[in-house]
Write a protein that holds these residues in place. Structure first.
Motif, PDB file in Angstrom:
ATOM      1  N   GLY A  75       0.811  -1.214   0.000  1.00  0.00           N
ATOM      2  CA  GLY A  75       0.000   0.000   0.000  1.00  0.00           C
ATOM      3  C   GLY A  75       0.842   1.260   0.000  1.00  0.00           C
ATOM      4  N   TRP A  76       1.930   1.226  -0.780  1.00  0.00           N
ATOM      5  CA  TRP A  76       2.848   2.373  -0.811  1.00  0.00           C
ATOM      6  C   TRP A  76       3.298   2.728   0.606  1.00  0.00           C
ATOM      7  CZ3 TRP A  76       4.811   4.540  -5.299  1.00  0.00           C
ATOM      8  CH2 TRP A  76       4.192   4.170  -6.492  1.00  0.00           C
ATOM      9  N   ALA A  77       3.738   1.721   1.349  1.00  0.00           N
ATOM     10  CA  ALA A  77       4.284   1.874   2.713  1.00  0.00           C
ATOM     11  C   ALA A  77       3.246   2.362   3.710  1.00  0.00           C
ATOM     12  CB  ALA A  77       5.497   2.808   2.703  1.00  0.00           C
ATOM     13  N   SER A  78       1.984   1.972   3.506  1.00  0.00           N
ATOM     14  CA  SER A  78       0.933   2.428   4.415  1.00  0.00           C
ATOM     15  C   SER A  78       0.295   1.303   5.227  1.00  0.00           C
ATOM     16  CB  SER A  78      -0.166   3.154   3.639  1.00  0.00           C
ATOM     17  OG  SER A  78      -0.864   2.249   2.790  1.00  0.00           O
ATOM     18  N   LYS A  79       0.540   0.048   4.868  1.00  0.00           N
ATOM     19  CA  LYS A  79      -0.096  -1.059   5.574  1.00  0.00           C
ATOM     20  C   LYS A  79       0.655  -1.382   6.864  1.00  0.00           C
ATOM     21  CE  LYS A  79      -2.131  -3.283   1.504  1.00  0.00           C
ATOM     22  NZ  LYS A  79      -2.236  -4.523   0.695  1.00  0.00           N
ATOM     23  N   GLN A  82       4.277  -2.968   7.299  1.00  0.00           N
ATOM     24  CA  GLN A  82       4.918  -2.840   5.987  1.00  0.00           C
ATOM     25  C   GLN A  82       5.234  -1.369   5.696  1.00  0.00           C
ATOM     26  OE1 GLN A  82       3.456  -5.470   2.734  1.00  0.00           O
ATOM     27  NE2 GLN A  82       1.737  -5.867   4.097  1.00  0.00           N
ATOM     28  N   GLU A  83       5.491  -0.632   6.761  1.00  0.00           N
ATOM     29  CA  GLU A  83       5.693   0.812   6.619  1.00  0.00           C
ATOM     30  C   GLU A  83       7.106   1.181   6.157  1.00  0.00           C
ATOM     31  OE1 GLU A  83       3.172   0.067  10.426  1.00  0.00           O
ATOM     32  OE2 GLU A  83       4.988  -0.749   9.487  1.00  0.00           O
ATOM     33  N   THR A  84       8.016   0.235   6.208  1.00  0.00           N
ATOM     34  CA  THR A  84       9.399   0.500   5.814  1.00  0.00           C
ATOM     35  C   THR A  84       9.741  -0.349   4.596  1.00  0.00           C
ATOM     36  OG1 THR A  84       9.978   0.896   8.133  1.00  0.00           O
ATOM     37  CG2 THR A  84      11.797   0.566   6.592  1.00  0.00           C
ATOM     38  N   THR A 171      11.900   4.229   1.813  1.00  0.00           N
ATOM     39  CA  THR A 171      10.577   4.698   2.223  1.00  0.00           C
ATOM     40  C   THR A 171      10.333   6.162   1.868  1.00  0.00           C
ATOM     41  OG1 THR A 171      10.685   3.109   4.052  1.00  0.00           O
ATOM     42  CG2 THR A 171       8.939   4.758   4.124  1.00  0.00           C
ATOM     43  N   PRO A 172      11.292   7.074   2.070  1.00  0.00           N
ATOM     44  CA  PRO A 172      11.035   8.472   1.664  1.00  0.00           C
ATOM     45  C   PRO A 172      10.715   8.606   0.175  1.00  0.00           C
ATOM     46  CG  PRO A 172      12.918   8.370   3.141  1.00  0.00           C
ATOM     47  CD  PRO A 172      12.573   6.950   2.797  1.00  0.00           C
ATOM     48  N   PHE A 173      11.429   7.875  -0.662  1.00  0.00           N
ATOM     49  CA  PHE A 173      11.140   7.889  -2.099  1.00  0.00           C
ATOM     50  C   PHE A 173       9.738   7.340  -2.365  1.00  0.00           C
ATOM     51  CE2 PHE A 173      11.071   5.243  -5.987  1.00  0.00           C
ATOM     52  CZ  PHE A 173      11.209   6.237  -6.943  1.00  0.00           C
ATOM     53  N   VAL A 174       9.369   6.260  -1.692  1.00  0.00           N
ATOM     54  CA  VAL A 174       8.052   5.659  -1.872  1.00  0.00           C
ATOM     55  C   VAL A 174       6.960   6.651  -1.501  1.00  0.00           C
ATOM     56  CG1 VAL A 174       6.481   3.889  -0.960  1.00  0.00           C
ATOM     57  CG2 VAL A 174       8.829   3.280  -1.588  1.00  0.00           C
ATOM     58  N   ARG A 175       7.119   7.332  -0.389  1.00  0.00           N
ATOM     59  CA  ARG A 175       6.101   8.282   0.053  1.00  0.00           C
ATOM     60  C   ARG A 175       5.985   9.458  -0.911  1.00  0.00           C
ATOM     61  NH1 ARG A 175       7.947   8.102   6.406  1.00  0.00           N
ATOM     62  NH2 ARG A 175       6.807   6.190   6.975  1.00  0.00           N
ATOM     63  N   GLU A 176       7.113   9.894  -1.435  1.00  0.00           N
ATOM     64  CA  GLU A 176       7.087  10.983  -2.406  1.00  0.00           C
ATOM     65  C   GLU A 176       6.317  10.577  -3.660  1.00  0.00           C
ATOM     66  OE1 GLU A 176      10.237  13.649  -5.047  1.00  0.00           O
ATOM     67  OE2 GLU A 176      10.964  12.134  -3.641  1.00  0.00           O
ATOM     68  N   GLN A 177       6.567   9.378  -4.140  1.00  0.00           N
ATOM     69  CA  GLN A 177       5.877   8.911  -5.344  1.00  0.00           C
ATOM     70  C   GLN A 177       4.401   8.621  -5.059  1.00  0.00           C
ATOM     71  OE1 GLN A 177       7.631   9.336  -8.103  1.00  0.00           O
ATOM     72  NE2 GLN A 177       9.210   9.966  -6.614  1.00  0.00           N
ATOM     73  N   ARG A 178       4.097   8.208  -3.838  1.00  0.00           N
ATOM     74  CA  ARG A 178       2.704   7.952  -3.462  1.00  0.00           C
ATOM     75  C   ARG A 178       1.850   9.211  -3.617  1.00  0.00           C
ATOM     76  NH1 ARG A 178       2.142   6.011   2.535  1.00  0.00           N
ATOM     77  NH2 ARG A 178       2.579   8.216   2.916  1.00  0.00           N
TER      78      ARG A 178
END
Length: 214
Positions: A75-79, A82-84, A171-178
């Motif tokens: 879930g784009w590091a949201s579940k 699975q946040e990292t 994770t920072p890259f994932v959150r940015e793309q999310r």
């Protein structure tokens, strides 16, 4: 090592639309796989460049080469737990050594013959193989199939330390793309530069049921 990325929309145009493919960020030395963990496990791994601490070698651990499949799964590091999200650069020869060992999670008669023969191989192997629908940025399933490998026993032990060339918390890259996905700005979305990886051993490619790139 830097996570090499490209615009998603440009990559989408050249990716296979269907079939079974090992899509990965790879070169002659390394193959990148992704995993998502709770912060305790993920931060330990990122700090030490190996898996330890609360990471358990006694259970099966699944690795994925498709970034967007991983994003769907976590879930784009949201579940929860699975946040990292970690990117793991594995030695290319180590990754390819897993492929001949991989046994499908479901019986495939043309590969294993009888149900009993498949179960015997399943019990002996430390590597599981699954082909799952790949997914787009918003989570919709695609016709293309994505590979994931489940590791246990000796395979997991080698993976957790010896085979790692580098490991990064992305994770920072994932959150940015999310945020780009959430805002429906796929023109801004960047993803790791993935191309089809074809195993060096032709018999392994056939056994995995890989689709030949067009």
């Amino acid at each position: 090592m830097p996570l090499v990325t490209e615009p998603y929309t440009a990559q989408r145009e050249r990716w296979p639309g269907a079939g079974r493919h090992i899509m990965a960020l790879h070169d002659e030395r390394t193959v990148v796989v992704y995993q998502a963990y709770n912060p305790r496990i993920g931060h330990f791994a990122a700090e030490h460049r190996y898996f330890g601490g609360d990471f358990r070698l006694g259970r099966m651990s699944w690795i994925k080469t498709n970034f967007l499949w991983m994003m769907y799964r976590c879930g784009w590091a949201s579940k929860p737990d699975q946040e990292t999200v970690l990117a793991v650069w594995l030695r290319r020869e180590a990754f390819e050594s897993l492929l001949p060992q991989a046994v499908h999670s479901k019986h495939v008669p043309e590969v294993y013959g009888s149900q009993n023969q498949w179960q015997e191989q399943l019990a002996r192997s430390d590597v599981r193989l699954q082909w799952d629908p790949d997914h787009g940025p918003s989570g919709g399933p695609l016709e293309r199939r994505a590979i994931q490998l489940g590791l246990r026993g000796e395979a997991l032990r080698h993976y957790s330390r010896e085979w790692i060339v580098d490991l990064e918390d992305i994770t920072p890259f994932v959150r940015e793309q999310r945020e780009h996905v959430r805002d429906d700005r796929l023109d801004l979305l960047r993803t790791p530069r993935e191309t089809v990886l074809w195993p060096a051993d032709e018999a392994t490619a056939q056994r995995l049921g890989l689709s030949r790139p067009s």
